[in-house]
Design an enzyme around this catalytic site. Structure first.
Site, PDB file in Angstrom:
ATOM      1  N   ARG A 123     -87.615  39.758 -84.530  1.00 14.54           N
ATOM      2  CA  ARG A 123     -87.573  41.200 -84.819  1.00 14.54           C
ATOM      3  C   ARG A 123     -88.181  41.541 -86.172  1.00 14.54           C
ATOM      4  O   ARG A 123     -88.234  42.718 -86.526  1.00 14.54           O
ATOM      5  CB  ARG A 123     -86.122  41.694 -84.737  1.00 14.54           C
ATOM      6  CG  ARG A 123     -85.215  41.130 -85.814  1.00 14.54           C
ATOM      7  CD  ARG A 123     -83.736  41.316 -85.544  1.00 14.54           C
ATOM      8  NE  ARG A 123     -83.337  42.680 -85.289  1.00 14.54           N
ATOM      9  CZ  ARG A 123     -82.054  43.040 -85.077  1.00 14.54           C
ATOM     10  NH1 ARG A 123     -81.089  42.136 -85.111  1.00 14.54           N
ATOM     11  NH2 ARG A 123     -81.755  44.283 -84.850  1.00 14.54           N
ATOM     12  N   ARG A 189     -74.601  40.513 -90.225  1.00 11.36           N
ATOM     13  CA  ARG A 189     -75.506  39.575 -89.538  1.00 11.36           C
ATOM     14  C   ARG A 189     -76.139  38.664 -90.581  1.00 11.36           C
ATOM     15  O   ARG A 189     -77.077  39.044 -91.276  1.00 11.36           O
ATOM     16  CB  ARG A 189     -76.583  40.337 -88.760  1.00 11.36           C
ATOM     17  CG  ARG A 189     -76.042  41.150 -87.600  1.00 11.36           C
ATOM     18  CD  ARG A 189     -75.572  40.252 -86.458  1.00 11.36           C
ATOM     19  NE  ARG A 189     -75.111  41.039 -85.330  1.00 11.36           N
ATOM     20  CZ  ARG A 189     -73.818  41.388 -85.115  1.00 11.36           C
ATOM     21  NH1 ARG A 189     -72.872  41.009 -85.951  1.00 11.36           N
ATOM     22  NH2 ARG A 189     -73.495  42.086 -84.046  1.00 11.36           N
ATOM     23  N   LYS A 249     -60.899  44.192 -85.752  1.00  8.80           N
ATOM     24  CA  LYS A 249     -61.063  43.674 -84.402  1.00  8.80           C
ATOM     25  C   LYS A 249     -60.720  42.189 -84.445  1.00  8.80           C
ATOM     26  O   LYS A 249     -61.356  41.430 -85.180  1.00  8.80           O
ATOM     27  CB  LYS A 249     -62.510  43.880 -83.944  1.00  8.80           C
ATOM     28  CG  LYS A 249     -62.892  45.352 -83.847  1.00  8.80           C
ATOM     29  CD  LYS A 249     -64.316  45.532 -83.365  1.00  8.80           C
ATOM     30  CE  LYS A 249     -65.330  45.375 -84.455  1.00  8.80           C
ATOM     31  NZ  LYS A 249     -66.718  45.611 -84.059  1.00  8.80           N
ATOM     32  N   GLY A 251     -60.512  40.107 -81.693  1.00  6.22           N
ATOM     33  CA  GLY A 251     -60.955  39.378 -80.501  1.00  6.22           C
ATOM     34  C   GLY A 251     -59.817  39.201 -79.515  1.00  6.22           C
ATOM     35  O   GLY A 251     -59.162  40.165 -79.109  1.00  6.22           O
ATOM     36  N   GLY A 254     -56.499  40.949 -80.002  1.00  5.89           N
ATOM     37  CA  GLY A 254     -56.358  42.407 -79.972  1.00  5.89           C
ATOM     38  C   GLY A 254     -56.951  43.077 -81.183  1.00  5.89           C
ATOM     39  O   GLY A 254     -58.016  42.693 -81.665  1.00  5.89           O
ATOM     40  N   ASP A 282     -69.002  45.863 -79.882  1.00  7.28           N
ATOM     41  CA  ASP A 282     -69.606  47.174 -79.628  1.00  7.28           C
ATOM     42  C   ASP A 282     -68.827  47.901 -78.530  1.00  7.28           C
ATOM     43  O   ASP A 282     -68.611  49.117 -78.613  1.00  7.28           O
ATOM     44  CB  ASP A 282     -71.068  47.019 -79.193  1.00  7.28           C
ATOM     45  CG  ASP A 282     -71.874  46.205 -80.181  1.00  7.28           C
ATOM     46  OD1 ASP A 282     -71.567  46.272 -81.393  1.00  7.28           O
ATOM     47  OD2 ASP A 282     -72.788  45.492 -79.760  1.00  7.28           O
TER      48      ASP A 282
HETATM   49  O1  KDG Z   1     -73.216  43.234 -81.101  1.00  6.90           O
HETATM   50  C1  KDG Z   1     -74.227  42.762 -80.261  1.00  6.90           C
HETATM   51  C2  KDG Z   1     -75.484  42.792 -81.036  1.00  6.90           C
HETATM   52  O2  KDG Z   1     -75.354  41.891 -82.075  1.00  6.90           O
HETATM   53  C3  KDG Z   1     -76.682  42.406 -80.248  1.00  6.90           C
HETATM   54  O3  KDG Z   1     -76.890  43.279 -79.176  1.00  6.90           O
HETATM   55  C4  KDG Z   1     -77.929  42.349 -81.027  1.00  6.90           C
HETATM   56  O4  KDG Z   1     -77.931  44.214 -82.448  1.00  6.90           O
HETATM   57  C5  KDG Z   1     -77.937  43.029 -82.343  1.00  6.90           C
HETATM   58  C6  KDG Z   1     -77.978  42.184 -83.515  1.00  6.90           C
HETATM   59  O5  KDG Z   1     -78.669  42.569 -84.418  1.00  6.90           O
HETATM   60  O6  KDG Z   1     -77.336  41.159 -83.577  1.00  6.90           O
END
Ligand code: KDG
Length: 341
Positions: A123, A189, A249, A251, A254, A282
């Site tokens: 990306r 991320r 969150k 997982g 809960g 999401d």
């Molecule tokens: O939460 C799911 C997303 O992580 C995935 O669809 C891809 O947007 C995304 C990412 O950047 O990780």
């Protein structure tokens, strides 16, 4: 509190037209391994539409709400697939620009039912990363925020490019001026930026949001608090950043939430055997926001979020398992042994 939107007032009014939810970011294509296990052994992949904010928009649309997505896709088959999928799901694509100057972002990911699944991104320099504040201004000028009640953001988009980061900030300005509720899913991320880079940016966005959602790990990074096993103190540290509601969150365990000055609310998740865990967060956000837009209290919103998260992991791809309103009610009402005949 009046300018803080739905989370700042007790009585959430009806949408006065247009889209109920506005979101923005990079919608990409995800190529999901057909075989369970390591990417090193995967030889077949299925193509799905993904991207955290787009997943939330589709989740809202499935549940009967209206959502529009601001972004860019490339002028290629993946971009066309995204446009068709979002349009088919009922998500507004008036402000999804087809951009010939970059290709549509995509990712490859393995599918594991044990341990974290590896993602390989393709990306960098994508069309999606060219989203800019001018796109948000153009969407706002064309009415994207008119009558809207909610802006949803994630911590992914500000990591993509300086223009994406500015676009997120500009969206907050438009939303704040119109009294929308603003939610931020931290969505750290680590393949896009380091914790050190992410922390001040996400803390600033959290301070400008009404609702902040994240995992314990993400909350610990953004608040600078050690993840010492105390979710309550993490909730409090998130609230100290500035939002009126913090959600963790958890997982399979809960979710928990605390509104500023309120009690901690904890709700269990549904029992599920995951076939594809990605997208659960999401789906949780979609369910949670949908319930809040419907006027639900925080406990019910956590239940709806948990049910949507469980539904998402029970199907392959980020969006396939997102439930519609009828499926959701069945999930919330059913015992694990129920069969629909
Ligand atoms: O939460 C799911 C997303 O992580 C995935 O669809 C891809 O947007 C995304 C990412 O950047 O990780």
């Amino acid at each position: 509190m009046g300018d803080r939107g739905v989370e700042g007032i007790d009585d959430a009014g009806d949408a006065s037209g247009g889209w109920e939810l506005v979101t923005l970011g990079e919608c990409l294509v995800s190529l999901v391994a057909g075989e369970l296990g390591s990417l090193a052994e995967a030889t077949t992949f299925s193509r799905h539409v993904a991207g955290a904010e787009a997943n939330v928009a589709v989740g809202l649309a499935r549940l009967g709400h209206t959502a529009t997505f601001i972004g860019h896709v490339g002028q290629d088959g993946f971009g066309t697939a995204i446009l068709r999928a979002l349009r088919g799901a009922g998500v507004g694509v008036d402000w999804l620009t087809v951009d010939a100057s970059g290709s549509t972002g995509h990712l490859f990911r393995e599918r594991r039912v044990l341990g974290p699944a590896e993602v390989v991104y393709a990306r960098s320099g994508s069309a999606g990363a060219r989203l800019s504040p001018e796109d948000v201004d153009a969407a706002a000028a064309a009415g994207a925020f008119n009558g809207a009640r909610w802006l949803h953001l994630t911590g992914i988009t500000p990591a993509l490019s300086p223009s994406c980061r500015s676009a997120v900030s500009r969206a907050i300005e438009h939303a704040r001026g119109r009294g929308l509720t603003i939610s931020l899913d931290l969505n750290l991320r680590r393949k896009l930026w380091t914790d050190q880079e992410a922390k001040p940016v996400l803390a600033d966005l959290a301070a400008r949001s009404d609702v902040v959602l994240g995992s314990e790990d993400e909350a610990a990074i953004v608040t600078g608090q050690a993840d010492d096993g105390s979710p309550t103190s993490l909730l409090d540290s998130l609230l100290a950043l500035g939002p009126t509601l913090a959600v963790l969150k958890l997982g399979a365990n809960g979710a928990m939430a605390r509104a500023r000055g309120g009690d901690v609310v904890t709700r269990a998740s549904l029992a599920v055997i995951p076939v594809d865990p990605v997208g659960a967060g999401d789906a949780f956000c979609a369910g949670f926001i949908s319930a809040r837009l419907d006027g639900a209290d925080v406990a019910r919103a956590l239940d709806v979020g948990n049910a949507c998260g469980a539904a998402a992991v029970a199907a392959i791809g980020d969006q396939a398992g997102l439930p519609d309103a009828i499926e959701l009610e069945r999930l919330l009402a059913a015992s694990p042994t129920d069969t629909i005949r």
